[in-house]
Design a protein around this motif. Structure first.
Motif, short mmCIF file in Angstrom:
data_model
loop_
_atom_site.label_atom_id
_atom_site.label_comp_id
_atom_site.label_asym_id
_atom_site.label_seq_id
_atom_site.Cartn_x
_atom_site.Cartn_y
_atom_site.Cartn_z
N TYR A 1 -49.44 17.08 -56.65
CA TYR A 1 -48.26 17.44 -57.42
C TYR A 1 -48.00 16.56 -58.64
O TYR A 1 -47.66 17.05 -59.70
CB TYR A 1 -47.01 17.41 -56.54
N GLY A 2 -48.09 15.26 -58.46
CA GLY A 2 -47.72 14.34 -59.53
C GLY A 2 -46.24 14.03 -59.52
O GLY A 2 -45.82 12.87 -59.62
N THR A 3 -45.41 15.05 -59.40
CA THR A 3 -43.96 14.89 -59.27
C THR A 3 -43.50 15.78 -58.11
O THR A 3 -44.17 16.77 -57.77
CB THR A 3 -43.22 15.31 -60.55
N PRO A 4 -42.37 15.48 -57.48
CA PRO A 4 -41.91 16.27 -56.34
C PRO A 4 -41.73 17.75 -56.70
O PRO A 4 -41.20 18.09 -57.77
CB PRO A 4 -40.57 15.62 -55.97
N VAL A 5 -42.17 18.63 -55.82
CA VAL A 5 -42.02 20.07 -56.02
C VAL A 5 -41.58 20.72 -54.72
O VAL A 5 -41.81 20.18 -53.63
CB VAL A 5 -43.34 20.73 -56.50
N GLU B 1 -47.13 14.16 -47.08
CA GLU B 1 -46.30 14.35 -48.27
C GLU B 1 -46.68 13.36 -49.36
O GLU B 1 -46.78 13.72 -50.54
CB GLU B 1 -44.82 14.17 -47.91
N TRP B 2 -46.91 12.12 -48.96
CA TRP B 2 -47.31 11.10 -49.93
C TRP B 2 -48.65 11.44 -50.55
O TRP B 2 -48.85 11.31 -51.77
CB TRP B 2 -47.35 9.74 -49.25
N LEU C 1 -48.19 14.25 -53.04
CA LEU C 1 -47.52 13.78 -54.25
C LEU C 1 -48.48 13.01 -55.15
O LEU C 1 -48.50 13.21 -56.38
CB LEU C 1 -46.33 12.91 -53.87
N GLN C 2 -49.30 12.18 -54.54
CA GLN C 2 -50.22 11.34 -55.31
C GLN C 2 -51.41 12.12 -55.86
O GLN C 2 -51.89 11.83 -56.96
CB GLN C 2 -50.72 10.18 -54.43
N GLN D 1 -52.76 23.78 -60.04
CA GLN D 1 -52.46 23.98 -61.45
C GLN D 1 -52.59 25.45 -61.86
O GLN D 1 -51.95 25.89 -62.82
CB GLN D 1 -53.37 23.11 -62.32
#
Length: 279
Positions: free
Chosen positions: A124-128, A116-117, A120-121, A82
């Motif tokens: 990131y929260g959303t794909p970046v 990657e999963w 994301l979880q 962040q």
């Protein structure tokens, strides 16, 4: 007055060379990316050292390897992301060279996908857009007994990465020519930095100065600041000295995470298909 042909040719070479010189942002002379592998707890201190100097780096995490960030410091790494640092994929299991030699591309794809999963979880929260670092710098899946098997394994590894990341870093000299980045984006060269304070600081400074002289992109690779079990660490003092040196050369340097520099270079050089040819 007729200008000699040799003079015209010399001028053509001169101006063509000038036109081809890569332009870094704000007329900087070179780019530097500071990276760190594995997610050692002291790398949170590294992020804080960079933050205090207005610098952002790339931290390659492995959730199930060493140390398992899936069970330690997970929330802290989300905060690092962040704050503007790149959090990259370093595989889920961090297989050694010996284990990787026994794996198929399906095995590796599953392991990379698991990480990657996790990212994301938990991050990131959303794909970046982000990048990958090959564990131990090894970019060849399966047998490395022959050049043919190495070539196949390198193409398999790079090929499966295209589904999840936009570039990948290997171990090397740390020097990357902008003209080659698009074509070699799954083999971005990183220079490992470790050892005594004098060894680490001198190696980093020499690489940075070389990049400034040549107009290239330097990628430095760190591990921990002396965490138990890490054999490739530097001291907090050495890391701080290197960060301070980057600040002292900020008039010449574009310092940014790997994905940011890679995207800048890609946007300012001719498009090229990536290659998996062995060097």
């Amino acid at each position: 007055m007729k200008v000699p042909v040799k003079s015209l040719l010399a001028l053509a070479v001169l101006f063509s060379g000038t036109a081809m010189a890569f332009q870094w942002p704000a007329n900087k002379k070179s780019a530097v990316s500071i990276t760190a592998d594995d997610g050692w707890p002291s790398q949170l201190t590294q992020a804080a050292i960079l933050d205090a100097r207005g610098l952002k780096g790339t931290f390659y995490l492995t959730a199930g390897g060493m140390p398992p960030v899936s069970t330690t410091n997970q929330a802290d790494w989300a905060q690092v992301y962040q704050r503007g640092h790149e959090i990259g994929n370093h595989s889920y299991s961090h297989w050694s060279d010996q284990i990787l030699a026994t794996k198929t591309w399906q095995d590796v794809a599953g392991d990379v996908g698991a990480m990657e999963w996790w990212l994301l979880q938990n991050i990131y929260g959303t794909p970046v857009d982000h990048t990958y670092a090959y564990p131990q710098g090894n970019y060849v899946i399966g047998s490395q007994a022959t050049n043919q098997s190495k070539q196949v394994g390198a193409c398999e590894y790079a090929g499966l990465l295209t589904a999840t990341v936009s570039a990948a870093r290997v171990a090397g000299t740390g020097e990357n020519k902008p003209a080659d980045v698009a074509r070699r984006r799954f083999y971005i060269s990183g220079l490992p930095i470790s050892g005594s304070d004098a060894t680490a600081v001198n190696a980093a400074k020499q690489a940075i100065d070389n990049g400034i002289a040549k107009g290239t992109w330097t990628v430095l690779v760190f591990h921990s600041l002396g965490d138990n079990g890490d054999g490739y660490s530097v001291s907090p003092s050495a890391y701080t000295q290197i960060a301070d040196y980057l600040v002292s050369r900020q008039a010449d340097l574009y310092v940014a995470p790997v994905v940011t520099v890679k995207n800048y270079v890609a946007a300012n050089t001719p498009a090229a298909d990536w290659t998996c040819a062995l060097q």
